[in-house]
Design a protein around this motif. Structure first.
Motif, PDB file in Angstrom:
ATOM      1  N   ARG A  38     -12.099  -2.873  -5.046  1.00  0.00           N
ATOM      2  CA  ARG A  38     -11.549  -3.083  -3.706  1.00  0.00           C
ATOM      3  C   ARG A  38     -10.018  -3.075  -3.756  1.00  0.00           C
ATOM      4  O   ARG A  38      -9.425  -3.551  -4.728  1.00  0.00           O
ATOM      5  CB  ARG A  38     -12.083  -4.377  -3.118  1.00  0.00           C
ATOM      6  N   PRO A  39      -9.356  -2.549  -2.738  1.00  0.00           N
ATOM      7  CA  PRO A  39      -7.886  -2.429  -2.751  1.00  0.00           C
ATOM      8  C   PRO A  39      -7.149  -3.744  -3.002  1.00  0.00           C
ATOM      9  O   PRO A  39      -6.133  -3.749  -3.684  1.00  0.00           O
ATOM     10  CB  PRO A  39      -7.553  -1.869  -1.359  1.00  0.00           C
ATOM     11  N   GLU A  40      -7.630  -4.854  -2.470  1.00  0.00           N
ATOM     12  CA  GLU A  40      -6.937  -6.124  -2.688  1.00  0.00           C
ATOM     13  C   GLU A  40      -7.045  -6.586  -4.145  1.00  0.00           C
ATOM     14  O   GLU A  40      -6.254  -7.406  -4.595  1.00  0.00           O
ATOM     15  CB  GLU A  40      -7.417  -7.212  -1.722  1.00  0.00           C
ATOM     16  N   VAL A  41      -7.997  -6.046  -4.887  1.00  0.00           N
ATOM     17  CA  VAL A  41      -8.129  -6.349  -6.315  1.00  0.00           C
ATOM     18  C   VAL A  41      -7.281  -5.375  -7.133  1.00  0.00           C
ATOM     19  O   VAL A  41      -6.532  -5.780  -8.020  1.00  0.00           O
ATOM     20  CB  VAL A  41      -9.608  -6.281  -6.759  1.00  0.00           C
ATOM     21  N   THR A  42      -7.394  -4.109  -6.831  1.00  0.00           N
ATOM     22  CA  THR A  42      -6.718  -3.098  -7.652  1.00  0.00           C
ATOM     23  C   THR A  42      -5.207  -3.054  -7.431  1.00  0.00           C
ATOM     24  O   THR A  42      -4.493  -2.481  -8.237  1.00  0.00           O
ATOM     25  CB  THR A  42      -7.297  -1.692  -7.383  1.00  0.00           C
ATOM     26  N   ARG A  43      -4.723  -3.664  -6.384  1.00  0.00           N
ATOM     27  CA  ARG A  43      -3.277  -3.614  -6.065  1.00  0.00           C
ATOM     28  C   ARG A  43      -2.407  -3.975  -7.252  1.00  0.00           C
ATOM     29  O   ARG A  43      -1.363  -3.375  -7.472  1.00  0.00           O
ATOM     30  CB  ARG A  43      -2.970  -4.524  -4.889  1.00  0.00           C
ATOM     31  N   TRP A  44      -2.792  -4.968  -8.039  1.00  0.00           N
ATOM     32  CA  TRP A  44      -1.942  -5.437  -9.140  1.00  0.00           C
ATOM     33  C   TRP A  44      -2.522  -5.125 -10.511  1.00  0.00           C
ATOM     34  O   TRP A  44      -2.105  -5.713 -11.507  1.00  0.00           O
ATOM     35  CB  TRP A  44      -1.648  -6.922  -9.000  1.00  0.00           C
ATOM     36  N   LEU A  45      -3.472  -4.210 -10.593  1.00  0.00           N
ATOM     37  CA  LEU A  45      -4.036  -3.836 -11.894  1.00  0.00           C
ATOM     38  C   LEU A  45      -3.403  -2.549 -12.406  1.00  0.00           C
ATOM     39  O   LEU A  45      -3.079  -1.664 -11.613  1.00  0.00           O
ATOM     40  CB  LEU A  45      -5.549  -3.632 -11.771  1.00  0.00           C
ATOM     41  N   THR A  59      -8.935   2.005  -9.834  1.00  0.00           N
ATOM     42  CA  THR A  59     -10.387   2.151  -9.711  1.00  0.00           C
ATOM     43  C   THR A  59     -11.011   2.536 -11.047  1.00  0.00           C
ATOM     44  O   THR A  59     -10.397   3.246 -11.835  1.00  0.00           O
ATOM     45  CB  THR A  59     -10.758   3.229  -8.683  1.00  0.00           C
ATOM     46  N   VAL A  60     -12.199   2.027 -11.261  1.00  0.00           N
ATOM     47  CA  VAL A  60     -12.933   2.349 -12.486  1.00  0.00           C
ATOM     48  C   VAL A  60     -14.254   3.010 -12.120  1.00  0.00           C
ATOM     49  O   VAL A  60     -14.839   2.724 -11.083  1.00  0.00           O
ATOM     50  CB  VAL A  60     -13.208   1.085 -13.346  1.00  0.00           C
ATOM     51  N   ASP A  69       5.897  -8.606  -9.149  1.00  0.00           N
ATOM     52  CA  ASP A  69       5.535  -8.999  -7.783  1.00  0.00           C
ATOM     53  C   ASP A  69       4.160  -9.645  -7.676  1.00  0.00           C
ATOM     54  O   ASP A  69       3.773 -10.085  -6.599  1.00  0.00           O
ATOM     55  CB  ASP A  69       5.605  -7.794  -6.844  1.00  0.00           C
ATOM     56  N   ASN A  70       3.438  -9.722  -8.779  1.00  0.00           N
ATOM     57  CA  ASN A  70       2.128 -10.382  -8.776  1.00  0.00           C
ATOM     58  C   ASN A  70       2.338 -11.879  -9.035  1.00  0.00           C
ATOM     59  O   ASN A  70       2.089 -12.396 -10.109  1.00  0.00           O
ATOM     60  CB  ASN A  70       1.209  -9.762  -9.831  1.00  0.00           C
ATOM     61  N   HIS A  71       2.832 -12.553  -8.026  1.00  0.00           N
ATOM     62  CA  HIS A  71       3.188 -13.971  -8.133  1.00  0.00           C
ATOM     63  C   HIS A  71       2.024 -14.837  -8.587  1.00  0.00           C
ATOM     64  O   HIS A  71       2.213 -15.756  -9.387  1.00  0.00           O
ATOM     65  CB  HIS A  71       3.730 -14.482  -6.794  1.00  0.00           C
ATOM     66  N   ALA A  72       0.838 -14.566  -8.078  1.00  0.00           N
ATOM     67  CA  ALA A  72      -0.317 -15.392  -8.445  1.00  0.00           C
ATOM     68  C   ALA A  72      -0.566 -15.331  -9.949  1.00  0.00           C
ATOM     69  O   ALA A  72      -0.858 -16.361 -10.574  1.00  0.00           O
ATOM     70  CB  ALA A  72      -1.557 -14.941  -7.680  1.00  0.00           C
ATOM     71  N   SER A  73      -0.432 -14.160 -10.546  1.00  0.00           N
ATOM     72  CA  SER A  73      -0.711 -14.023 -11.973  1.00  0.00           C
ATOM     73  C   SER A  73       0.332 -14.733 -12.827  1.00  0.00           C
ATOM     74  O   SER A  73      -0.007 -15.487 -13.740  1.00  0.00           O
ATOM     75  CB  SER A  73      -0.795 -12.545 -12.359  1.00  0.00           C
ATOM     76  N   HIS A  98       3.816   1.739 -10.419  1.00  0.00           N
ATOM     77  CA  HIS A  98       2.844   1.270  -9.437  1.00  0.00           C
ATOM     78  C   HIS A  98       2.597   2.421  -8.470  1.00  0.00           C
ATOM     79  O   HIS A  98       3.552   2.985  -7.908  1.00  0.00           O
ATOM     80  CB  HIS A  98       3.392   0.043  -8.703  1.00  0.00           C
ATOM     81  N   ALA A  99       1.336   2.782  -8.277  1.00  0.00           N
ATOM     82  CA  ALA A  99       0.986   3.962  -7.480  1.00  0.00           C
ATOM     83  C   ALA A  99       1.533   3.913  -6.054  1.00  0.00           C
ATOM     84  O   ALA A  99       1.895   4.944  -5.491  1.00  0.00           O
ATOM     85  CB  ALA A  99      -0.531   4.147  -7.460  1.00  0.00           C
ATOM     86  N   GLU A 100       1.596   2.732  -5.443  1.00  0.00           N
ATOM     87  CA  GLU A 100       2.093   2.614  -4.073  1.00  0.00           C
ATOM     88  C   GLU A 100       3.587   2.335  -4.011  1.00  0.00           C
ATOM     89  O   GLU A 100       4.273   2.774  -3.095  1.00  0.00           O
ATOM     90  CB  GLU A 100       1.383   1.466  -3.349  1.00  0.00           C
ATOM     91  N   LEU A 101       4.110   1.581  -4.973  1.00  0.00           N
ATOM     92  CA  LEU A 101       5.477   1.077  -4.900  1.00  0.00           C
ATOM     93  C   LEU A 101       6.475   1.828  -5.774  1.00  0.00           C
ATOM     94  O   LEU A 101       7.668   1.569  -5.707  1.00  0.00           O
ATOM     95  CB  LEU A 101       5.497  -0.414  -5.275  1.00  0.00           C
ATOM     96  N   GLY A 102       5.977   2.723  -6.625  1.00  0.00           N
ATOM     97  CA  GLY A 102       6.875   3.433  -7.538  1.00  0.00           C
ATOM     98  C   GLY A 102       7.200   2.565  -8.747  1.00  0.00           C
ATOM     99  O   GLY A 102       6.392   1.740  -9.172  1.00  0.00           O
ATOM    100  N   TRP A 103       8.399   2.751  -9.294  1.00  0.00           N
ATOM    101  CA  TRP A 103       8.813   1.965 -10.471  1.00  0.00           C
ATOM    102  C   TRP A 103       9.155   0.546 -10.043  1.00  0.00           C
ATOM    103  O   TRP A 103      10.002   0.339  -9.165  1.00  0.00           O
ATOM    104  CB  TRP A 103      10.018   2.611 -11.146  1.00  0.00           C
TER     105      TRP A 103
END
Length: 191
Positions: free
Chosen positions: A34-41, A45-46, A143-147, A168-173
């Motif tokens: 799910r996108p909310e999971v993969t955002r910071w991985l 997708t696997v 930017d993954n503050h929770a982690s 990062h695929a959405e945010l670039g470097w």
């Protein structure tokens, strides 16, 4: 086998940690892509079959401690501790199998309840008290503050802040962090 001589299941707060089964991994796959999971991985997708095979193969590898976290019969998270060689001169072998790489992932429906901290803490206990590791590291996007809050809560120190070192695929470097803790620095939560 998630480590020779390592006893499973084990507690991590309210959670039970144990090696995964195929059924467990099917449950993980219901939220893993799910996108909310993969955002910071790093690995977004696997492919389901390859994912399940890799996790099930890890169960038989003595240097991989791959677990699912179960709450009331439902798999709500995963955790991993991969053992590897540290850095060292070839005169001696004290550095062999001396380090671990820590990972954790929580179903978004169960986020914010301290489960990542519980899982990471239990795996750090395993690393230092049972496996005799010298050092454990973990990384994340800055930017993954929770982690990184999980790592800091457990006493891990930020050793590296890489400036625009992570794609990062959405945010670039973007910036990345590496955290670490030594065996002599680890104090089990609640100890």
């Amino acid at each position: 086998m998630t480590g020779p001589g390592v006893a499973w299941p084990r507690r991590a707060g309210q959670l039970e940690l144990r090696p995964p089964t195929r059924v467990d991994l099917d449950g993980v796959l219901s939220w893993r892509n799910r996108p909310e999971v993969t955002r910071w991985l790093l690995r977004t997708t696997v492919e389901p079959e390859a994912f399940a095979k890799a996790w099930l193969d890890a169960v038989e590898d003595p240097d991989q401690h791959a677990v699912v976290a179960v709450l009331d019969g439902r798999v709500v998270a995963t955790g991993s501790l991969d053992v590897h060689d540290g850095m060292g001169q070839f005169d001696g072998d004290v550095w062999r199998r001396s380090e671990g790489l820590l990972g954790y992932l929580v179903d978004p429906a169960y986020a914010g309840r301290g489960f990542a901290t519980d899982i990471a803490g239990a795996l750090l206990d395993l690393a230092f008290h049972e496996l005799g590791l010298h050092r454990v590291t973990a990384g994340c996007f800055a930017d993954n503050h929770a982690s990184w809050r999980v790592m800091e809560k457990l006493g891990m120190r930020r050793e590296q802040h890489g400036v625009r070192d992570s794609w990062h695929a959405e945010l670039g470097w973007v910036d990345g962090y590496t955290y670490a803790i030594l065996a002599e620095e680890w104090a089990s939560p609640g100890a």
